[in-house]
Enzyme design. Sequence first.
Site, PDB file in Angstrom:
ATOM      1  N   SER A   1     -24.237  66.191 -40.404  1.00  0.00           N
ATOM      2  CA  SER A   1     -24.964  64.957 -40.776  1.00  0.00           C
ATOM      3  C   SER A   1     -24.635  63.824 -39.804  1.00  0.00           C
ATOM      4  O   SER A   1     -25.513  63.037 -39.442  1.00  0.00           O
ATOM      5  CB  SER A   1     -24.659  64.556 -42.226  1.00  0.00           C
ATOM      6  N   LYS A   2     -23.381  63.761 -39.349  1.00  0.00           N
ATOM      7  CA  LYS A   2     -23.033  62.717 -38.378  1.00  0.00           C
ATOM      8  C   LYS A   2     -23.724  63.005 -37.034  1.00  0.00           C
ATOM      9  O   LYS A   2     -24.216  62.087 -36.375  1.00  0.00           O
ATOM     10  CB  LYS A   2     -21.514  62.628 -38.180  1.00  0.00           C
TER      11      LYS A   2
ATOM     12  N   GLU B   1     -20.777  58.998 -46.023  1.00  0.00           N
ATOM     13  CA  GLU B   1     -19.902  59.913 -46.748  1.00  0.00           C
ATOM     14  C   GLU B   1     -19.018  60.517 -45.668  1.00  0.00           C
ATOM     15  O   GLU B   1     -19.523  61.006 -44.652  1.00  0.00           O
ATOM     16  CB  GLU B   1     -20.728  60.996 -47.449  1.00  0.00           C
TER      17      GLU B   1
ATOM     18  N   TYR C   1      -3.634  73.642 -45.598  1.00  0.00           N
ATOM     19  CA  TYR C   1      -4.730  74.607 -45.466  1.00  0.00           C
ATOM     20  C   TYR C   1      -4.393  75.636 -44.376  1.00  0.00           C
ATOM     21  O   TYR C   1      -3.969  75.266 -43.268  1.00  0.00           O
ATOM     22  CB  TYR C   1      -6.033  73.914 -45.069  1.00  0.00           C
TER      23      TYR C   1
ATOM     24  N   ASP D   1      -7.506  78.383 -46.893  1.00  0.00           N
ATOM     25  CA  ASP D   1      -8.018  77.542 -45.806  1.00  0.00           C
ATOM     26  C   ASP D   1      -9.342  76.870 -46.194  1.00  0.00           C
ATOM     27  O   ASP D   1     -10.078  77.373 -47.053  1.00  0.00           O
ATOM     28  CB  ASP D   1      -8.223  78.408 -44.556  1.00  0.00           C
TER      29      ASP D   1
ATOM     30  N   THR E   1     -18.026  60.271 -34.945  1.00  0.00           N
ATOM     31  CA  THR E   1     -16.778  61.025 -35.000  1.00  0.00           C
ATOM     32  C   THR E   1     -16.696  62.083 -33.901  1.00  0.00           C
ATOM     33  O   THR E   1     -17.734  62.558 -33.415  1.00  0.00           O
ATOM     34  CB  THR E   1     -16.688  61.707 -36.380  1.00  0.00           C
TER      35      THR E   1
HETATM   36  P1  NAD Z   1     -14.654  55.840 -46.077  1.00  0.00           P
HETATM   37  O1  NAD Z   1     -15.157  57.014 -46.851  1.00  0.00           O
HETATM   38  O2  NAD Z   1     -13.267  55.362 -46.323  1.00  0.00           O
HETATM   39  O3  NAD Z   1     -15.622  54.590 -46.325  1.00  0.00           O
HETATM   40  C1  NAD Z   1     -17.010  54.711 -46.354  1.00  0.00           C
HETATM   41  C2  NAD Z   1     -17.579  53.421 -46.932  1.00  0.00           C
HETATM   42  O4  NAD Z   1     -19.018  53.522 -46.909  1.00  0.00           O
HETATM   43  C3  NAD Z   1     -17.182  53.163 -48.395  1.00  0.00           C
HETATM   44  O5  NAD Z   1     -16.812  51.818 -48.561  1.00  0.00           O
HETATM   45  C4  NAD Z   1     -18.435  53.490 -49.173  1.00  0.00           C
HETATM   46  O6  NAD Z   1     -18.554  52.762 -50.382  1.00  0.00           O
HETATM   47  C5  NAD Z   1     -19.526  53.106 -48.165  1.00  0.00           C
HETATM   48  N1  NAD Z   1     -20.769  53.807 -48.418  1.00  0.00           N
HETATM   49  C6  NAD Z   1     -20.945  55.147 -48.623  1.00  0.00           C
HETATM   50  N2  NAD Z   1     -22.239  55.404 -48.868  1.00  0.00           N
HETATM   51  C7  NAD Z   1     -22.907  54.217 -48.787  1.00  0.00           C
HETATM   52  C8  NAD Z   1     -24.252  53.833 -48.936  1.00  0.00           C
HETATM   53  N3  NAD Z   1     -25.209  54.733 -49.238  1.00  0.00           N
HETATM   54  N4  NAD Z   1     -24.593  52.537 -48.801  1.00  0.00           N
HETATM   55  C9  NAD Z   1     -23.633  51.611 -48.518  1.00  0.00           C
HETATM   56  N5  NAD Z   1     -22.344  51.910 -48.381  1.00  0.00           N
HETATM   57  C10 NAD Z   1     -21.974  53.199 -48.514  1.00  0.00           C
HETATM   58  O7  NAD Z   1     -14.878  56.207 -44.559  1.00  0.00           O
HETATM   59  P2  NAD Z   1     -14.006  55.838 -43.279  1.00  0.00           P
HETATM   60  O8  NAD Z   1     -12.956  56.853 -43.099  1.00  0.00           O
HETATM   61  O9  NAD Z   1     -13.674  54.402 -43.326  1.00  0.00           O
HETATM   62  O10 NAD Z   1     -15.097  56.101 -42.131  1.00  0.00           O
HETATM   63  C11 NAD Z   1     -16.014  55.067 -41.748  1.00  0.00           C
HETATM   64  C12 NAD Z   1     -16.915  55.588 -40.650  1.00  0.00           C
HETATM   65  O11 NAD Z   1     -16.148  56.026 -39.543  1.00  0.00           O
HETATM   66  C13 NAD Z   1     -17.755  56.800 -41.075  1.00  0.00           C
HETATM   67  O12 NAD Z   1     -19.028  56.664 -40.504  1.00  0.00           O
HETATM   68  C14 NAD Z   1     -17.020  57.993 -40.477  1.00  0.00           C
HETATM   69  O13 NAD Z   1     -17.905  59.046 -40.177  1.00  0.00           O
HETATM   70  C15 NAD Z   1     -16.460  57.370 -39.205  1.00  0.00           C
HETATM   71  N6  NAD Z   1     -15.217  57.962 -38.679  1.00  0.00           N
HETATM   72  C16 NAD Z   1     -14.134  58.144 -39.506  1.00  0.00           C
HETATM   73  C17 NAD Z   1     -12.938  58.643 -38.959  1.00  0.00           C
HETATM   74  C18 NAD Z   1     -11.714  58.834 -39.828  1.00  0.00           C
HETATM   75  O14 NAD Z   1     -10.728  59.390 -39.346  1.00  0.00           O
HETATM   76  N7  NAD Z   1     -11.683  58.366 -41.074  1.00  0.00           N
HETATM   77  C19 NAD Z   1     -12.884  58.967 -37.604  1.00  0.00           C
HETATM   78  C20 NAD Z   1     -14.026  58.789 -36.804  1.00  0.00           C
HETATM   79  C21 NAD Z   1     -15.176  58.263 -37.353  1.00  0.00           C
HETATM   80  O1  DAU Z   2     -11.906  63.666 -36.539  1.00  0.00           O
HETATM   81  C1  DAU Z   2     -12.449  62.579 -37.206  1.00  0.00           C
HETATM   82  C2  DAU Z   2     -12.638  62.918 -38.658  1.00  0.00           C
HETATM   83  O2  DAU Z   2     -11.338  62.957 -39.234  1.00  0.00           O
HETATM   84  C3  DAU Z   2     -13.529  61.949 -39.409  1.00  0.00           C
HETATM   85  O3  DAU Z   2     -14.829  62.013 -38.879  1.00  0.00           O
HETATM   86  C4  DAU Z   2     -13.561  62.270 -40.894  1.00  0.00           C
HETATM   87  O4  DAU Z   2     -14.302  61.285 -41.589  1.00  0.00           O
HETATM   88  C5  DAU Z   2     -12.139  62.286 -41.417  1.00  0.00           C
HETATM   89  O5  DAU Z   2     -12.125  62.651 -42.769  1.00  0.00           O
HETATM   90  C6  DAU Z   2     -11.280  63.238 -40.607  1.00  0.00           C
HETATM   91  O6  DAU Z   2     -11.673  64.633 -40.849  1.00  0.00           O
HETATM   92  P1  DAU Z   2     -10.587  65.797 -41.000  1.00  0.00           P
HETATM   93  O7  DAU Z   2     -11.213  66.910 -41.725  1.00  0.00           O
HETATM   94  O8  DAU Z   2      -9.943  66.080 -39.695  1.00  0.00           O
HETATM   95  O9  DAU Z   2      -9.495  65.007 -41.913  1.00  0.00           O
HETATM   96  P2  DAU Z   2      -8.674  65.419 -43.209  1.00  0.00           P
HETATM   97  O10 DAU Z   2      -7.692  64.315 -43.450  1.00  0.00           O
HETATM   98  O11 DAU Z   2      -9.549  65.832 -44.337  1.00  0.00           O
HETATM   99  O12 DAU Z   2      -7.863  66.705 -42.725  1.00  0.00           O
HETATM  100  C7  DAU Z   2      -7.008  66.662 -41.606  1.00  0.00           C
HETATM  101  C8  DAU Z   2      -6.469  68.062 -41.375  1.00  0.00           C
HETATM  102  O13 DAU Z   2      -5.574  68.389 -42.460  1.00  0.00           O
HETATM  103  C9  DAU Z   2      -7.534  69.143 -41.391  1.00  0.00           C
HETATM  104  O14 DAU Z   2      -7.182  70.149 -40.440  1.00  0.00           O
HETATM  105  C10 DAU Z   2      -7.458  69.735 -42.801  1.00  0.00           C
HETATM  106  C11 DAU Z   2      -5.997  69.562 -43.165  1.00  0.00           C
HETATM  107  N1  DAU Z   2      -5.698  69.334 -44.609  1.00  0.00           N
HETATM  108  C12 DAU Z   2      -6.385  68.335 -45.250  1.00  0.00           C
HETATM  109  C13 DAU Z   2      -6.155  68.077 -46.573  1.00  0.00           C
HETATM  110  C14 DAU Z   2      -6.899  66.983 -47.307  1.00  0.00           C
HETATM  111  C15 DAU Z   2      -4.730  70.084 -45.250  1.00  0.00           C
HETATM  112  O15 DAU Z   2      -4.092  70.970 -44.656  1.00  0.00           O
HETATM  113  N2  DAU Z   2      -4.496  69.812 -46.578  1.00  0.00           N
HETATM  114  C16 DAU Z   2      -5.170  68.867 -47.285  1.00  0.00           C
HETATM  115  O16 DAU Z   2      -4.925  68.700 -48.499  1.00  0.00           O
END
Ligand code: NAD
Ligand code: DAU
Length: 360
Positions: A165-166, A86, A219, A296, A136
């Site tokens: 959780s991470k 998640e 935010y 926020d 992350t």
């Molecule tokens: P995402 O939410 O787009 O994708 C998560 C995927 O995991 C989905 O396909 C979902 O169906 C699957 N999933 C969730 N629960 C599951 C379960 N119980 N069993 C099997 N599959 C399940 O996430 P993302 O942004 O692609 O992030 C992927 C990984 O990278 C995560 O571990 C996240 O913490 C890490 N990460 C993300 C970012 C970012 O900026 N998005 C940055 C650093 C690290």
């Molecule tokens: O840093 C890595 C992380 O980046 C990952 O581990 C997470 O999975 C990923 O979701 C992301 O987390 P953030 O909280 O940084 O990303 P998000 O896109 O939700 O928000 C980016 C910034 O923008 C944060 O400061 C909150 C702000 N924001 C976000 C949303 C959705 C807004 O101001 N308005 C919004 O509607």
Amino acid sequence: MRTYLVTGGAGFIGSNYIQYMFRKYGKDIRIINVDVLTYAGNLENLKAVEDYDNYTFVRADICDSDAIRKIFKENDIDRVVHFAAESHVDRSILNPEVFVKTNVLGTLVMLNAAKEAWELPDGTYKENKRFLHVSTDEVYGSLEEDGTYFYETTPIDPHSPYSASKASSDMLVKAYIDTYKFPANITNCSNNYGPYQFPEKLIPLIINNALQGKKLPVYGDGKNVRDWLYVDDHAKAIDMVQESGRLGERYNIGGHNEKQNIEIINIILETLIEMLPDSDPRKANVSKDLITYVTDRKGHDRRYAIAPDKIKAEIGWYPETMFEEGIKKTIKWYFENEDWMKNVTSMEYQKYYDDMYKNR
Ligand code: NAD
Ligand code: DAU
């Protein structure tokens, strides 16, 4: 032929990683993608590879130990790349339980299944097996606006239920490395952007709203800083760590691209106006007047900034896509893939959006 087990491969980064790996290695690798398909998982993201002979999709929950062990029994897995989680901070603030279940218990199930499949009677492991836990930068907490950075040695100090959780899952991986000499690495990456990102996250949410003339929710004061990396550069880093990283080590991944949220929003608006042809009716919707400051995020981390010195020095990784190019590619992808956006926002998304933003 090397076999990869990718978890969460139908999500944003996982699906980009799978496509990156097939572009790089073609038929020299096999990928098994295990994903339960939550709201964030979308098989449309993998249309380009779904018919490949060397690609298999298994729908299963990573918390389902029997299902995961079965995959290991039936296949000689060489590499695990563990993305499934998640991933959205705002959702974790509303509903932390599922974050602990998937991110912590799910990771434990993956570790146990891999250990059981790879461990030899003398406690060593079959040759050339590796597990990579995708984590992350949020586990390090929050920085002031003082030019400091997150290093691999920065103490773990998570603030949101998501980052807690991470951080817990990172600790479990570390415990397996320290206790069982389990062949794993942890990577801690900064914010990713690119195609196929679910529009609950800042960049796709702003692009989608701007194209529809909807308010752009900022935010707090909009000055929180994130360190943005194009998703293919994250995929490249993961591959390089699995190929040449030292086992047991943690590697930070980031491209020194810190921007305030409000800067990101302004760049998106300017780029949309520049790139959309005058004939596109959506162009008239795009306006800075849509920017709306809202309440926020609780516990909102102020600044993230990764020091990628270790991965650069030890492995030679560097980001290839500069932000100016990456954001253009990303925006173009979203306005050319309106159907993808319509599909992912057609079901549960509307309710989520109303709950999160209506009274904000
Ligand atoms: P995402 O939410 O787009 O994708 C998560 C995927 O995991 C989905 O396909 C979902 O169906 C699957 N999933 C969730 N629960 C599951 C379960 N119980 N069993 C099997 N599959 C399940 O996430 P993302 O942004 O692609 O992030 C992927 C990984 O990278 C995560 O571990 C996240 O913490 C890490 N990460 C993300 C970012 C970012 O900026 N998005 C940055 C650093 C690290
Ligand atoms: O840093 C890595 C992380 O980046 C990952 O581990 C997470 O999975 C990923 O979701 C992301 O987390 P953030 O909280 O940084 O990303 P998000 O896109 O939700 O928000 C980016 C910034 O923008 C944060 O400061 C909150 C702000 N924001 C976000 C949303 C959705 C807004 O101001 N308005 C919004 O509607």
